[in-house]
Design a protein around this motif. Structure first.
Motif, PDB file in Angstrom:
ATOM      1  N   THR A  59     -33.439 -33.918  73.961  1.00  0.00           N
ATOM      2  CA  THR A  59     -33.226 -34.446  72.614  1.00  0.00           C
ATOM      3  C   THR A  59     -33.200 -35.969  72.720  1.00  0.00           C
ATOM      4  OG1 THR A  59     -30.803 -34.450  72.776  1.00  0.00           O
ATOM      5  CG2 THR A  59     -31.848 -32.410  72.031  1.00  0.00           C
ATOM      6  N   CYS A  60     -32.867 -36.612  71.609  1.00  0.00           N
ATOM      7  CA  CYS A  60     -32.804 -38.075  71.590  1.00  0.00           C
ATOM      8  C   CYS A  60     -31.506 -38.610  72.191  1.00  0.00           C
ATOM      9  CB  CYS A  60     -32.948 -38.578  70.159  1.00  0.00           C
ATOM     10  SG  CYS A  60     -31.690 -37.942  69.024  1.00  0.00           S
ATOM     11  N   PHE A  61     -30.669 -37.737  72.743  1.00  0.00           N
ATOM     12  CA  PHE A  61     -29.365 -38.157  73.262  1.00  0.00           C
ATOM     13  C   PHE A  61     -29.495 -39.186  74.379  1.00  0.00           C
ATOM     14  CE2 PHE A  61     -25.861 -37.634  76.279  1.00  0.00           C
ATOM     15  CZ  PHE A  61     -24.761 -37.786  75.451  1.00  0.00           C
ATOM     16  N   THR A  62     -30.463 -39.013  75.258  1.00  0.00           N
ATOM     17  CA  THR A  62     -30.594 -39.902  76.421  1.00  0.00           C
ATOM     18  C   THR A  62     -30.806 -41.341  75.993  1.00  0.00           C
ATOM     19  OG1 THR A  62     -31.485 -38.138  77.811  1.00  0.00           O
ATOM     20  CG2 THR A  62     -31.949 -40.395  78.483  1.00  0.00           C
ATOM     21  N   ARG A  63     -31.770 -41.578  75.105  1.00  0.00           N
ATOM     22  CA  ARG A  63     -32.039 -42.945  74.674  1.00  0.00           C
ATOM     23  C   ARG A  63     -30.819 -43.564  73.992  1.00  0.00           C
ATOM     24  NH1 ARG A  63     -36.667 -44.446  70.296  1.00  0.00           N
ATOM     25  NH2 ARG A  63     -37.842 -42.968  71.604  1.00  0.00           N
ATOM     26  N   ILE A  64     -30.153 -42.798  73.152  1.00  0.00           N
ATOM     27  CA  ILE A  64     -29.032 -43.343  72.386  1.00  0.00           C
ATOM     28  C   ILE A  64     -27.870 -43.706  73.294  1.00  0.00           C
ATOM     29  CG2 ILE A  64     -27.314 -42.772  70.633  1.00  0.00           C
ATOM     30  CD1 ILE A  64     -29.484 -41.015  69.318  1.00  0.00           C
ATOM     31  N   VAL A  65     -27.495 -42.817  74.208  1.00  0.00           N
ATOM     32  CA  VAL A  65     -26.330 -43.087  75.044  1.00  0.00           C
ATOM     33  C   VAL A  65     -26.606 -44.216  76.031  1.00  0.00           C
ATOM     34  CG1 VAL A  65     -26.799 -41.457  76.924  1.00  0.00           C
ATOM     35  CG2 VAL A  65     -24.451 -41.915  76.257  1.00  0.00           C
ATOM     36  N   VAL A  66     -27.845 -44.336  76.529  1.00  0.00           N
ATOM     37  CA  VAL A  66     -28.180 -45.432  77.439  1.00  0.00           C
ATOM     38  C   VAL A  66     -28.123 -46.770  76.706  1.00  0.00           C
ATOM     39  CG1 VAL A  66     -30.022 -46.428  78.842  1.00  0.00           C
ATOM     40  CG2 VAL A  66     -29.523 -44.000  79.014  1.00  0.00           C
ATOM     41  N   VAL A  67     -28.664 -46.823  75.490  1.00  0.00           N
ATOM     42  CA  VAL A  67     -28.640 -48.068  74.714  1.00  0.00           C
ATOM     43  C   VAL A  67     -27.209 -48.471  74.390  1.00  0.00           C
ATOM     44  CG1 VAL A  67     -29.255 -49.098  72.494  1.00  0.00           C
ATOM     45  CG2 VAL A  67     -30.953 -47.781  73.770  1.00  0.00           C
ATOM     46  N   LEU A  68     -26.379 -47.529  73.988  1.00  0.00           N
ATOM     47  CA  LEU A  68     -24.982 -47.848  73.688  1.00  0.00           C
ATOM     48  C   LEU A  68     -24.259 -48.352  74.929  1.00  0.00           C
ATOM     49  CD1 LEU A  68     -23.970 -44.889  71.314  1.00  0.00           C
ATOM     50  CD2 LEU A  68     -24.589 -47.220  70.693  1.00  0.00           C
ATOM     51  N   SER A  69     -24.582 -47.815  76.083  1.00  0.00           N
ATOM     52  CA  SER A  69     -23.987 -48.298  77.326  1.00  0.00           C
ATOM     53  C   SER A  69     -24.442 -49.724  77.640  1.00  0.00           C
ATOM     54  CB  SER A  69     -24.351 -47.360  78.477  1.00  0.00           C
ATOM     55  OG  SER A  69     -23.878 -46.048  78.242  1.00  0.00           O
ATOM     56  N   PRO A  82     -14.481 -47.043  74.680  1.00  0.00           N
ATOM     57  CA  PRO A  82     -14.312 -46.094  75.783  1.00  0.00           C
ATOM     58  C   PRO A  82     -15.502 -45.146  75.904  1.00  0.00           C
ATOM     59  CG  PRO A  82     -12.334 -46.202  74.416  1.00  0.00           C
ATOM     60  CD  PRO A  82     -13.391 -46.955  73.694  1.00  0.00           C
ATOM     61  N   THR A  83     -15.645 -44.587  77.082  1.00  0.00           N
ATOM     62  CA  THR A  83     -16.771 -43.674  77.324  1.00  0.00           C
ATOM     63  C   THR A  83     -16.747 -42.493  76.364  1.00  0.00           C
ATOM     64  OG1 THR A  83     -16.788 -44.291  79.658  1.00  0.00           O
ATOM     65  CG2 THR A  83     -17.895 -42.247  79.062  1.00  0.00           C
ATOM     66  N   GLN A  84     -15.559 -41.992  76.028  1.00  0.00           N
ATOM     67  CA  GLN A  84     -15.469 -40.865  75.106  1.00  0.00           C
ATOM     68  C   GLN A  84     -16.026 -41.229  73.736  1.00  0.00           C
ATOM     69  OE1 GLN A  84     -13.097 -42.033  77.003  1.00  0.00           O
ATOM     70  NE2 GLN A  84     -12.034 -40.392  78.091  1.00  0.00           N
ATOM     71  N   VAL A  85     -15.785 -42.462  73.306  1.00  0.00           N
ATOM     72  CA  VAL A  85     -16.306 -42.904  72.013  1.00  0.00           C
ATOM     73  C   VAL A  85     -17.828 -43.029  72.063  1.00  0.00           C
ATOM     74  CG1 VAL A  85     -16.280 -44.786  70.324  1.00  0.00           C
ATOM     75  CG2 VAL A  85     -14.159 -44.079  71.434  1.00  0.00           C
ATOM     76  N   ILE A  86     -18.338 -43.580  73.155  1.00  0.00           N
ATOM     77  CA  ILE A  86     -19.790 -43.725  73.314  1.00  0.00           C
ATOM     78  C   ILE A  86     -20.474 -42.355  73.276  1.00  0.00           C
ATOM     79  CG2 ILE A  86     -21.613 -44.420  74.908  1.00  0.00           C
ATOM     80  CD1 ILE A  86     -20.314 -46.784  73.649  1.00  0.00           C
ATOM     81  N   ILE A  87     -19.923 -41.394  74.025  1.00  0.00           N
ATOM     82  CA  ILE A  87     -20.514 -40.058  74.070  1.00  0.00           C
ATOM     83  C   ILE A  87     -20.417 -39.386  72.705  1.00  0.00           C
ATOM     84  CG2 ILE A  87     -20.348 -37.764  75.098  1.00  0.00           C
ATOM     85  CD1 ILE A  87     -21.426 -39.857  76.997  1.00  0.00           C
ATOM     86  N   ALA A  90     -22.903 -40.968  70.298  1.00  0.00           N
ATOM     87  CA  ALA A  90     -24.260 -40.551  70.660  1.00  0.00           C
ATOM     88  C   ALA A  90     -24.527 -39.106  70.243  1.00  0.00           C
ATOM     89  CB  ALA A  90     -24.474 -40.718  72.162  1.00  0.00           C
ATOM     90  N   LEU A  91     -23.527 -38.243  70.371  1.00  0.00           N
ATOM     91  CA  LEU A  91     -23.695 -36.849  69.981  1.00  0.00           C
ATOM     92  C   LEU A  91     -23.949 -36.713  68.487  1.00  0.00           C
ATOM     93  CD1 LEU A  91     -20.985 -34.979  72.106  1.00  0.00           C
ATOM     94  CD2 LEU A  91     -23.450 -34.635  72.207  1.00  0.00           C
ATOM     95  N   PHE A  92     -23.145 -37.404  67.676  1.00  0.00           N
ATOM     96  CA  PHE A  92     -23.294 -37.263  66.230  1.00  0.00           C
ATOM     97  C   PHE A  92     -24.592 -37.898  65.738  1.00  0.00           C
ATOM     98  CE2 PHE A  92     -18.795 -36.154  66.309  1.00  0.00           C
ATOM     99  CZ  PHE A  92     -18.754 -35.152  65.352  1.00  0.00           C
ATOM    100  N   ILE A  93     -25.010 -38.995  66.354  1.00  0.00           N
ATOM    101  CA  ILE A  93     -26.306 -39.573  65.990  1.00  0.00           C
ATOM    102  C   ILE A  93     -27.433 -38.627  66.395  1.00  0.00           C
ATOM    103  CG2 ILE A  93     -27.875 -41.511  66.351  1.00  0.00           C
ATOM    104  CD1 ILE A  93     -25.433 -43.252  66.871  1.00  0.00           C
ATOM    105  N   THR A  94     -27.273 -37.973  67.543  1.00  0.00           N
ATOM    106  CA  THR A  94     -28.269 -36.988  67.974  1.00  0.00           C
ATOM    107  C   THR A  94     -28.373 -35.841  66.987  1.00  0.00           C
ATOM    108  OG1 THR A  94     -27.882 -37.524  70.304  1.00  0.00           O
ATOM    109  CG2 THR A  94     -28.915 -35.406  69.831  1.00  0.00           C
TER     110      THR A  94
END
Length: 241
Positions: A59-69, A82-87, A90-94
């Motif tokens: 899914t598009c999760f990879t691109r989103i979470v890498v960019v947010l990082s 925090p990492t939990q917020v980033i994940i 990214a999940l809800f945007i996915t």
């Protein structure tokens, strides 16, 4: 061979089929969601274990979470958000980006199967089409050619005829490439701020003061003033439309 989308669909289809087989009777003792044999339970649990890999790489999760990082690193705040917020973000945007694909799968595959209009194999085949179409729109022809060459397969008449074992890895490396390109563009303005602050501190003779400590408030201020989160999320979602 069971296609990768079937892993998701089968989690619903398996339980649905088991309940439909005996709607009036309770599951036998020792059964698990209507699955009575150890092999069926093993297959079901194996499907569950593969769900994280499906979400991350297909899914598009990879691109989103890498960019947010990358954003977090560029701001100089490696622990905020925090990492939990980033994940979670990214999940809800996915889920938001993939909602048209999920709606198409429900309308074309699950709903006819639930109404007993088509069989399980046909449902899985229909469910794979919108997901494959989504991935192919985001995949470079160069990446497809690479994995097609390594698989030693003949070139099909159209991209939709490619098997998922070729489409999925090509899509994944394409997503990583795009994420790193976006990360590079994100780092540029913050790098300029770091360089300016470091030059000023050096000219003032304040060599013992870490430039990152001074530049971080300015980077945060810049990010807030330009509505960084809105621009970033809007650009990420717009890249899939």
């Amino acid at each position: 061979m069971v296609i990768w989308l079937g892993i998701i669909a089968a989690l619903i289809l398996f339980a649905d089929a088991a309940l439909a087989a005996a709607p009036q009777a309770a599951p036998p003792a020792g059964s698990f969601l209507g699955l009575s044999t150890p092999l069926e339970v093993l297959v079901f649990l194996t499907m569950l274990s593969l769900l994280p890999a499906i979400l991350v790489m297909m899914t598009c999760f990879t691109r989103i979470v890498v960019v947010l990082s990358f954003v977090r690193q560029a701001l100089g705040t490696p622990a905020v958000p925090p990492t939990q917020v980033i994940i979670g973000l990214a999940l809800f945007i996915t889920f938001f980006v993939m909602s048209p694909v999920v709606d198409a799968i429900y309308a074309n595959a699950y709903s006819p199967y639930a109404n007993k209009e088509i069989g399980a194999e046909e449902a899985l085949s229909r469910a794979a089409e919108p997901l494959k179409e989504f991935m192919l729109k985001q995949t470079r022809e160069k990446d497809l050619a690479l994995f097609l060459k390594m698989s030693k397969m003949e070139r099909p008449a159209k991209p939709m005829d490619l098997p998922l074992r070729v489409v999925v890895p090509a899509f994944s490396i394409g997503e990583l490439k795009k994420a790193f390109e976006i990360g590079f563009l994100i780092f540029l303005p913050f790098l300029v701020i770091d360089m300016v602050v470091a030059s000023i501190l050096l000219s003032m003779g304040m060599m013992m003061l870490p430039p990152v400590m001074v530049s971080m408030p300015f980077k945060l201020l810049l990010f807030v003033l330009v509505d960084g989160w809105g621009l970033l999320i809007g650009s990420l979602v717009g890249g899939y439309r």
